[in-house]
Design an enzyme around this catalytic site. Sequence first.
Site, PDB file in Angstrom:
ATOM      1  N   PRO A 127       4.567 -12.807  -6.268  1.00  0.00           N
ATOM      2  CA  PRO A 127       4.247 -13.186  -7.654  1.00  0.00           C
ATOM      3  C   PRO A 127       2.826 -12.774  -8.048  1.00  0.00           C
ATOM      4  CG  PRO A 127       5.414 -14.968  -6.566  1.00  0.00           C
ATOM      5  CD  PRO A 127       5.181 -13.922  -5.517  1.00  0.00           C
ATOM      6  N   GLU A 364       8.182   0.978  -6.974  1.00  0.00           N
ATOM      7  CA  GLU A 364       7.582   1.825  -5.917  1.00  0.00           C
ATOM      8  C   GLU A 364       6.227   2.377  -6.373  1.00  0.00           C
ATOM      9  OE1 GLU A 364       9.850   4.040  -3.182  1.00  0.00           O
ATOM     10  OE2 GLU A 364      11.633   2.776  -3.413  1.00  0.00           O
ATOM     11  N   GLY A 365       5.517   1.574  -7.156  1.00  0.00           N
ATOM     12  CA  GLY A 365       4.185   1.948  -7.641  1.00  0.00           C
ATOM     13  C   GLY A 365       4.248   2.402  -9.084  1.00  0.00           C
TER      14      GLY A 365
HETATM   15  N1  COS Z   1      -0.376   6.503   4.464  1.00  0.00           N
HETATM   16  C1  COS Z   1      -0.924   5.926   5.573  1.00  0.00           C
HETATM   17  N2  COS Z   1      -1.886   4.981   5.493  1.00  0.00           N
HETATM   18  C2  COS Z   1      -2.321   4.608   4.261  1.00  0.00           C
HETATM   19  C3  COS Z   1      -1.796   5.167   3.084  1.00  0.00           C
HETATM   20  C4  COS Z   1      -0.786   6.147   3.219  1.00  0.00           C
HETATM   21  N3  COS Z   1      -0.221   6.694   2.136  1.00  0.00           N
HETATM   22  N4  COS Z   1      -2.391   4.588   2.028  1.00  0.00           N
HETATM   23  C5  COS Z   1      -3.279   3.717   2.516  1.00  0.00           C
HETATM   24  N5  COS Z   1      -3.224   3.727   3.883  1.00  0.00           N
HETATM   25  C6  COS Z   1      -4.050   2.934   4.798  1.00  0.00           C
HETATM   26  C7  COS Z   1      -5.506   3.287   4.589  1.00  0.00           C
HETATM   27  O1  COS Z   1      -5.881   4.378   5.396  1.00  0.00           O
HETATM   28  C8  COS Z   1      -6.203   2.014   5.007  1.00  0.00           C
HETATM   29  O2  COS Z   1      -6.231   1.950   6.414  1.00  0.00           O
HETATM   30  P1  COS Z   1      -7.588   1.579   7.197  1.00  0.00           P
HETATM   31  O3  COS Z   1      -7.940   0.206   6.733  1.00  0.00           O
HETATM   32  O4  COS Z   1      -7.183   1.662   8.619  1.00  0.00           O
HETATM   33  O5  COS Z   1      -8.581   2.606   6.752  1.00  0.00           O
HETATM   34  C9  COS Z   1      -5.234   0.922   4.558  1.00  0.00           C
HETATM   35  O6  COS Z   1      -3.957   1.553   4.461  1.00  0.00           O
HETATM   36  C10 COS Z   1      -5.631   0.317   3.226  1.00  0.00           C
HETATM   37  O7  COS Z   1      -5.634   1.343   2.241  1.00  0.00           O
HETATM   38  P2  COS Z   1      -6.458   1.270   0.915  1.00  0.00           P
HETATM   39  O8  COS Z   1      -7.856   0.844   1.233  1.00  0.00           O
HETATM   40  O9  COS Z   1      -6.258   2.551   0.210  1.00  0.00           O
HETATM   41  O10 COS Z   1      -5.733   0.060   0.140  1.00  0.00           O
HETATM   42  P3  COS Z   1      -5.955  -0.498  -1.307  1.00  0.00           P
HETATM   43  O11 COS Z   1      -5.827  -1.960  -1.236  1.00  0.00           O
HETATM   44  O12 COS Z   1      -7.185   0.085  -1.924  1.00  0.00           O
HETATM   45  O13 COS Z   1      -4.694  -0.043  -2.212  1.00  0.00           O
HETATM   46  C11 COS Z   1      -2.851   1.118  -3.160  1.00  0.00           C
HETATM   47  C12 COS Z   1      -3.874   0.964  -2.034  1.00  0.00           C
HETATM   48  C13 COS Z   1      -3.315   0.710  -4.532  1.00  0.00           C
HETATM   49  C14 COS Z   1      -2.531   2.573  -3.156  1.00  0.00           C
HETATM   50  C15 COS Z   1      -1.622   0.259  -2.744  1.00  0.00           C
HETATM   51  O14 COS Z   1      -1.918  -1.108  -2.859  1.00  0.00           O
HETATM   52  C16 COS Z   1      -0.374   0.568  -3.520  1.00  0.00           C
HETATM   53  O15 COS Z   1       0.296   1.560  -3.253  1.00  0.00           O
HETATM   54  N6  COS Z   1      -0.032  -0.314  -4.478  1.00  0.00           N
HETATM   55  C17 COS Z   1       1.236  -0.225  -5.146  1.00  0.00           C
HETATM   56  C18 COS Z   1       2.237  -0.977  -4.356  1.00  0.00           C
HETATM   57  C19 COS Z   1       3.607  -0.560  -4.708  1.00  0.00           C
HETATM   58  O16 COS Z   1       3.954   0.609  -4.771  1.00  0.00           O
HETATM   59  N7  COS Z   1       4.435  -1.552  -4.935  1.00  0.00           N
HETATM   60  C20 COS Z   1       5.789  -1.287  -5.313  1.00  0.00           C
HETATM   61  C21 COS Z   1       6.663  -2.298  -4.781  1.00  0.00           C
HETATM   62  S1  COS Z   1       7.144  -2.002  -3.167  1.00  0.00           S
HETATM   63  S2  COS Z   1       8.895  -1.174  -3.463  1.00  0.00           S
END
Ligand code: COS
Length: 386
Positions: A127, A364-365
């Site tokens: 949520p 999925e984002g």
């Molecule tokens: N592949 C592998 N590792 C990844 C990655 C990827 N594509 N993206 C991020 N990571 C890893 C990073 O390397 C980091 O690892 P370390 O802490 O070891 O360095 C960790 O994951 C955290 O990544 P980051 O700092 O980029 O995280 P953020 O919180 O800044 O956010 C986003 C990342 C915004 C990209 C993420 O929260 C996201 O994709 N949000 C959308 C979620 C989504 O799609 N939801 C849909 C519902 S699920 S069906």
Amino acid sequence: MAVDSETLEQLVATVRRFVRERLVPREAEVAESDRIPPEIVEQMRQLGLFGLSIPQEYGGLGLSLSEEIRIAFELGWTSPAFRSLIGTNNGIGSQGIVMDGTEEQKRRYLPRLASGELIASFCLTEPDAGSDAASLRTTAVRDGNHYVLNGTKRYITNAPEAGLFTVMARTGPRELGARGISAFLVERDTPGLRVGPPDRKMGQQGAHTADVVFEDCRVPASQLLGGVEGQGFRTAMKVLDRGRIHIAAVCVGVAERLIHESLSYATQRVQFGRPIAEFQLVQAMLADSRAEAYAARTMVQDAAARWDAGERVTMLAACCKYFASEMVGRVADRAVQIHGGNGYMRDYAVERFYRDVRLFRIYEGTSQIQQLVIAREMLRQFREDA
Ligand code: COS
């Protein structure tokens, strides 16, 4: 190539026939009843559609991503609800296990996911944790040989049908952020797991989402994905990279259907004494849709080939999801426009698709998260190259 080219072409042709002869005629019924008929689910199982991406050694077809998108293009021709049912077993519900599961976890779950006997869901969103997925609050506290899960997951695709949930939960303190998140494989009959009523959505009737609630849900420690804590967020992000290319492929397939519906209508509908397809302003809409769908298809093919070659595709996957989902929104809008007043009526498929495709820009984002991922990767690469 994961299967020989003849087998792949046969599979693509079979799925194409199945979609057009069996699924398209049932679209309106599925939308109205909010349910996919059991005999259709069974036919999907027989075709192997639940195990497209699961390796052959675990009972799936073991398609490469380049091969899988060929099937996704075909499935896009019909209501997204059909694809959604097989979507989690091929994507977010199974790929965490395929990529990071232990051998025992793979053997225990993948064959049943591949056959469609078991449906898998992916529990990341909460949520208060949507786009900011790393802020999730569900906790998993170690207690002897178990973890105790507490929290609520939201909009979980296929939750009403699922027998297995991959659940992202916090095993470390909040200050650890993404590194404090672990993934668990939780079976549906685990005491303390409850699935809420299906959500009432704008479109995609027949595809179900629901809350999944964990209340002191005791999960054996052996259900920690890969047997390691702190890897759950990385697993989720890798799974989403792949999933975003698949969703983009589905958008391309839906765009093809909408273009087909637009052409059918425009060549039959007569105004001012001529089929409206002969008017240049209508032609402009058709041409824009064709050019954009072609661009998205080419992007998806390129990104999938790079994924198969082992390249890091985070940025390209986000480009595909962003462009293709926005593209299909525009194509659906033009399809309704070409249909005029009829396009606003429930009797025409484009009205339903118009509502269905709205979700592609969100799940999925969101498009905004894809933009953020693209820009972050651009800046990272630029700094690395400098
Ligand atoms: N592949 C592998 N590792 C990844 C990655 C990827 N594509 N993206 C991020 N990571 C890893 C990073 O390397 C980091 O690892 P370390 O802490 O070891 O360095 C960790 O994951 C955290 O990544 P980051 O700092 O980029 O995280 P953020 O919180 O800044 O956010 C986003 C990342 C915004 C990209 C993420 O929260 C996201 O994709 N949000 C959308 C979620 C989504 O799609 N939801 C849909 C519902 S699920 S069906």
